[in-house]
Design a protein around this motif. Structure first.
Motif, PDB file in Angstrom:
ATOM      1  N   ALA A 139       0.877  -1.290   0.007  1.00 10.99           N
ATOM      2  CA  ALA A 139      -0.104  -0.068  -0.193  1.00 10.99           C
ATOM      3  C   ALA A 139       0.833   1.167   0.025  1.00 10.99           C
ATOM      4  O   ALA A 139       0.575   2.187  -0.695  1.00 10.99           O
ATOM      5  N   VAL A 140       1.964   1.230   0.835  1.00 14.57           N
ATOM      6  CA  VAL A 140       2.821   2.675   0.765  1.00 14.57           C
ATOM      7  C   VAL A 140       3.489   2.723  -0.530  1.00 14.57           C
ATOM      8  O   VAL A 140       3.511   3.859  -0.973  1.00 14.57           O
ATOM      9  N   LEU A 141       3.831   1.796  -1.203  1.00 18.12           N
ATOM     10  CA  LEU A 141       4.633   1.843  -2.247  1.00 18.12           C
ATOM     11  C   LEU A 141       3.509   2.270  -3.589  1.00 18.12           C
ATOM     12  O   LEU A 141       4.039   3.366  -4.383  1.00 18.12           O
ATOM     13  N   VAL A 142       2.346   1.666  -3.422  1.00 19.51           N
ATOM     14  CA  VAL A 142       1.415   2.344  -4.477  1.00 19.51           C
ATOM     15  C   VAL A 142       0.918   3.752  -4.032  1.00 19.51           C
ATOM     16  O   VAL A 142       1.085   4.372  -4.827  1.00 19.51           O
ATOM     17  N   LEU A 143       0.888   4.020  -2.935  1.00 18.50           N
ATOM     18  CA  LEU A 143       0.375   5.418  -2.488  1.00 18.50           C
ATOM     19  C   LEU A 143       1.448   6.476  -2.796  1.00 18.50           C
ATOM     20  O   LEU A 143       1.254   7.500  -3.519  1.00 18.50           O
ATOM     21  N   ALA A 144       2.572   6.022  -2.546  1.00 20.66           N
ATOM     22  CA  ALA A 144       3.837   6.596  -3.080  1.00 20.66           C
ATOM     23  C   ALA A 144       4.156   6.952  -4.757  1.00 20.66           C
ATOM     24  O   ALA A 144       4.321   8.092  -5.077  1.00 20.66           O
ATOM     25  N   THR A 145       3.966   5.908  -5.198  1.00 20.37           N
ATOM     26  CA  THR A 145       4.188   5.872  -6.644  1.00 20.37           C
ATOM     27  C   THR A 145       3.234   6.813  -7.376  1.00 20.37           C
ATOM     28  O   THR A 145       3.074   7.575  -8.335  1.00 20.37           O
ATOM     29  N   ALA A 146       1.656   6.590  -6.476  1.00 23.34           N
ATOM     30  CA  ALA A 146       0.664   7.473  -7.497  1.00 23.34           C
ATOM     31  C   ALA A 146       0.694   9.014  -6.695  1.00 23.34           C
ATOM     32  O   ALA A 146      -0.229   9.845  -7.362  1.00 23.34           O
ATOM     33  N   GLY A 147       1.630   9.391  -5.861  1.00 21.66           N
ATOM     34  CA  GLY A 147       1.405  10.666  -5.407  1.00 21.66           C
ATOM     35  C   GLY A 147       0.688  11.045  -4.363  1.00 21.66           C
ATOM     36  O   GLY A 147       0.090  12.265  -3.966  1.00 21.66           O
ATOM     37  N   LEU A 148       0.218  10.075  -3.650  1.00 20.74           N
ATOM     38  CA  LEU A 148      -1.009  10.165  -2.738  1.00 20.74           C
ATOM     39  C   LEU A 148      -0.665  10.038  -1.196  1.00 20.74           C
ATOM     40  O   LEU A 148      -1.468  10.326  -0.477  1.00 20.74           O
ATOM     41  N   LEU A 149       0.427   9.684  -1.145  1.00 16.58           N
ATOM     42  CA  LEU A 149       1.026   8.990   0.407  1.00 16.58           C
ATOM     43  C   LEU A 149       0.779  10.358   1.338  1.00 16.58           C
ATOM     44  O   LEU A 149       0.296  10.187   2.438  1.00 16.58           O
ATOM     45  N   ASP A 150       0.945  11.587   0.936  1.00 15.29           N
ATOM     46  CA  ASP A 150       0.891  12.634   2.053  1.00 15.29           C
ATOM     47  C   ASP A 150      -0.434  13.198   2.023  1.00 15.29           C
ATOM     48  O   ASP A 150      -0.778  13.919   2.904  1.00 15.29           O
ATOM     49  N   ARG A 151      -1.430  12.704   1.320  1.00 15.39           N
ATOM     50  CA  ARG A 151      -2.899  12.877   1.626  1.00 15.39           C
ATOM     51  C   ARG A 151      -3.347  12.265   2.909  1.00 15.39           C
ATOM     52  O   ARG A 151      -4.330  12.609   3.454  1.00 15.39           O
ATOM     53  N   PHE A 152      -2.858  11.088   3.241  1.00 17.95           N
ATOM     54  CA  PHE A 152      -3.422  10.435   4.403  1.00 17.95           C
ATOM     55  C   PHE A 152      -2.536  10.432   5.495  1.00 17.95           C
ATOM     56  O   PHE A 152      -1.413   9.868   5.604  1.00 17.95           O
ATOM     57  N   ALA A 153      -3.125  10.753   6.653  1.00 21.66           N
ATOM     58  CA  ALA A 153      -2.356  10.856   8.176  1.00 21.66           C
ATOM     59  C   ALA A 153      -2.338   9.213   8.492  1.00 21.66           C
ATOM     60  O   ALA A 153      -1.365   9.138   9.305  1.00 21.66           O
ATOM     61  N   VAL A 154      -3.132   8.502   8.092  1.00 23.62           N
ATOM     62  CA  VAL A 154      -3.090   7.060   8.804  1.00 23.62           C
ATOM     63  C   VAL A 154      -3.192   6.009   7.493  1.00 23.62           C
ATOM     64  O   VAL A 154      -4.114   6.254   6.571  1.00 23.62           O
ATOM     65  N   VAL A 155      -2.326   5.106   7.464  1.00 23.60           N
ATOM     66  CA  VAL A 155      -2.323   3.934   6.668  1.00 23.60           C
ATOM     67  C   VAL A 155      -2.459   2.707   7.405  1.00 23.60           C
ATOM     68  O   VAL A 155      -1.328   2.412   8.185  1.00 23.60           O
ATOM     69  N   VAL A 156      -3.487   1.806   7.335  1.00 32.18           N
ATOM     70  CA  VAL A 156      -3.351   0.484   7.849  1.00 32.18           C
ATOM     71  C   VAL A 156      -3.476  -0.580   6.794  1.00 32.18           C
ATOM     72  O   VAL A 156      -4.392  -0.361   6.002  1.00 32.18           O
ATOM     73  N   ASP A 157      -2.301  -0.959   6.726  1.00 35.12           N
ATOM     74  CA  ASP A 157      -2.064  -2.124   5.421  1.00 35.12           C
ATOM     75  C   ASP A 157      -1.726  -3.280   6.046  1.00 35.12           C
ATOM     76  O   ASP A 157      -1.667  -3.726   7.198  1.00 35.12           O
ATOM     77  N   GLY A 158      -1.184  -4.310   5.038  1.00 37.87           N
ATOM     78  CA  GLY A 158      -0.966  -5.806   5.228  1.00 37.87           C
ATOM     79  C   GLY A 158       0.020  -5.653   6.324  1.00 37.87           C
ATOM     80  O   GLY A 158       0.209  -6.843   6.948  1.00 37.87           O
ATOM     81  N   VAL A 159       1.163  -4.866   6.129  1.00 39.00           N
ATOM     82  CA  VAL A 159       2.107  -4.957   6.941  1.00 39.00           C
ATOM     83  C   VAL A 159       1.905  -4.684   8.560  1.00 39.00           C
ATOM     84  O   VAL A 159       2.239  -5.203   9.332  1.00 39.00           O
ATOM     85  N   LEU A 160       1.057  -3.561   8.673  1.00 44.63           N
ATOM     86  CA  LEU A 160       0.677  -3.163  10.084  1.00 44.63           C
ATOM     87  C   LEU A 160      -0.018  -4.287  10.495  1.00 44.63           C
ATOM     88  O   LEU A 160      -0.117  -4.836  11.826  1.00 44.63           O
ATOM     89  N   ALA A 161      -1.137  -4.812   9.690  1.00 45.54           N
ATOM     90  CA  ALA A 161      -2.097  -6.031  10.299  1.00 45.54           C
ATOM     91  C   ALA A 161      -0.996  -7.182  10.769  1.00 45.54           C
ATOM     92  O   ALA A 161      -1.688  -7.790  11.814  1.00 45.54           O
ATOM     93  N   HIS A 162      -0.069  -7.435  10.030  1.00 46.23           N
ATOM     94  CA  HIS A 162       0.731  -8.453  10.457  1.00 46.23           C
ATOM     95  C   HIS A 162       1.429  -8.277  11.697  1.00 46.23           C
ATOM     96  O   HIS A 162       1.627  -9.159  12.679  1.00 46.23           O
TER      97      HIS A 162
END
Length: 239
Positions: A139-162
């Motif tokens: 998720a972080v890779l995709v958001l960064a590649t899309a230029g969206l990462l700085d739009r979201f204060a919180v990202v709960v993804d598969g890494v955090l879930a694990h």
């Protein structure tokens, strides 16, 4: 349909909701199983996009592998999370799929749905907190590649879930964690999802759920618990 702009917070799934990466996932999963299944179950039905929507979409990577293998009567050891892509284990197969996925992303970039970007801009302008809640470990890779990462204060993804031992979708744990970090409750918070498992997770958590029909089908999303179904997130903006 303006309920999103009246909400406490908005929790977005990523692939197929904000970015057109669900199609990339479909390609990567198809490459994996088209190659692998004939070697262990030559008489089994070929893997198709219908399998993606029914068995994989919205799930954590290993859960998707297990679902497809079980549908063909195939069982392999789970192995370890860092198994090499050539290993005949659940995690090895998942990592093999991920190699293909990241190759496509790095080569082709990430497309953002125009209507989704317009909604994100409108939610931000309204001062409503937002999070991305994705089963993907990319998720972080995709958001960064899309230029969206700085739009979201919180990202709960598969890494955090694990790391936090959160149950994956269709359990509501990931959405509830995002809401807690944002300081809001489920009531009055909107979940936006394109996968049946994600819609079901939002419903189980007590959120107001918008289903985005990118191929799953409106009836399947409503049956899973979607309160509303749209084909484009721009449909959630005021007219």
């Amino acid at each position: 349909m303006t309920a999103v702009l009246d909400s406490q917070a908005v929790l977005f799934d990523l692939d197929g909701v904000l970015t057109d990466t669900a199609a990339v996932h479909r390609r990567a999963w198809a490459a994996l199983f088209t190659e692998f299944l004939p070697t262990v179950a030559p008489e089994a039905a070929p893997y198709t996009d219908a399998d993606y929507f029914a068995l994989v979409d919205g799930k954590e990577r290993a859960a998707g592998v297990r679902s497809v293998l079980a549908s063909r009567g195939v069982s392999v050891p789970d192995g370890e999370l860092d198994d090499p892509p050539g290993a005949t284990t659940v995690h090895g197969l998942g990592n093999r799929k991920n190699v293909r996925f990241t190759e496509i992303i790095r080569g082709d970039g990430v497309a953002v749905f125009d209507g989704s970007l317009r909604l994100v801009d409108a939610v931000a302008a309204a001062g409503i907190p937002m999070a991305v809640v994705s089963s993907s470990r990319n998720a972080v890779l995709v958001l960064a590649t899309a230029g969206l990462l700085d739009r979201f204060a919180v990202v709960v993804d598969g890494v955090l879930a694990h790391d936090e031992h959160l149950a994956g979708k269709p359990e509501p744990d990931m959405f509830l964690t995002a809401a807690r970090v944002l300081g809001v409750g489920a009531a009055g918070t909107v979940v936006i999802e394109d996968a049946v498992s994600g819609v079901e997770a939002g419903r189980r958590g007590g959120f107001w759920v918008v289903g985005v029909d990118r191929g799953t089908g409106a009836s399947a999303l409503r049956a899973a618990g979607a309160d509303a179904v749209v084909t484009d997130l721009a449909d959630l903006l005021p007219e």
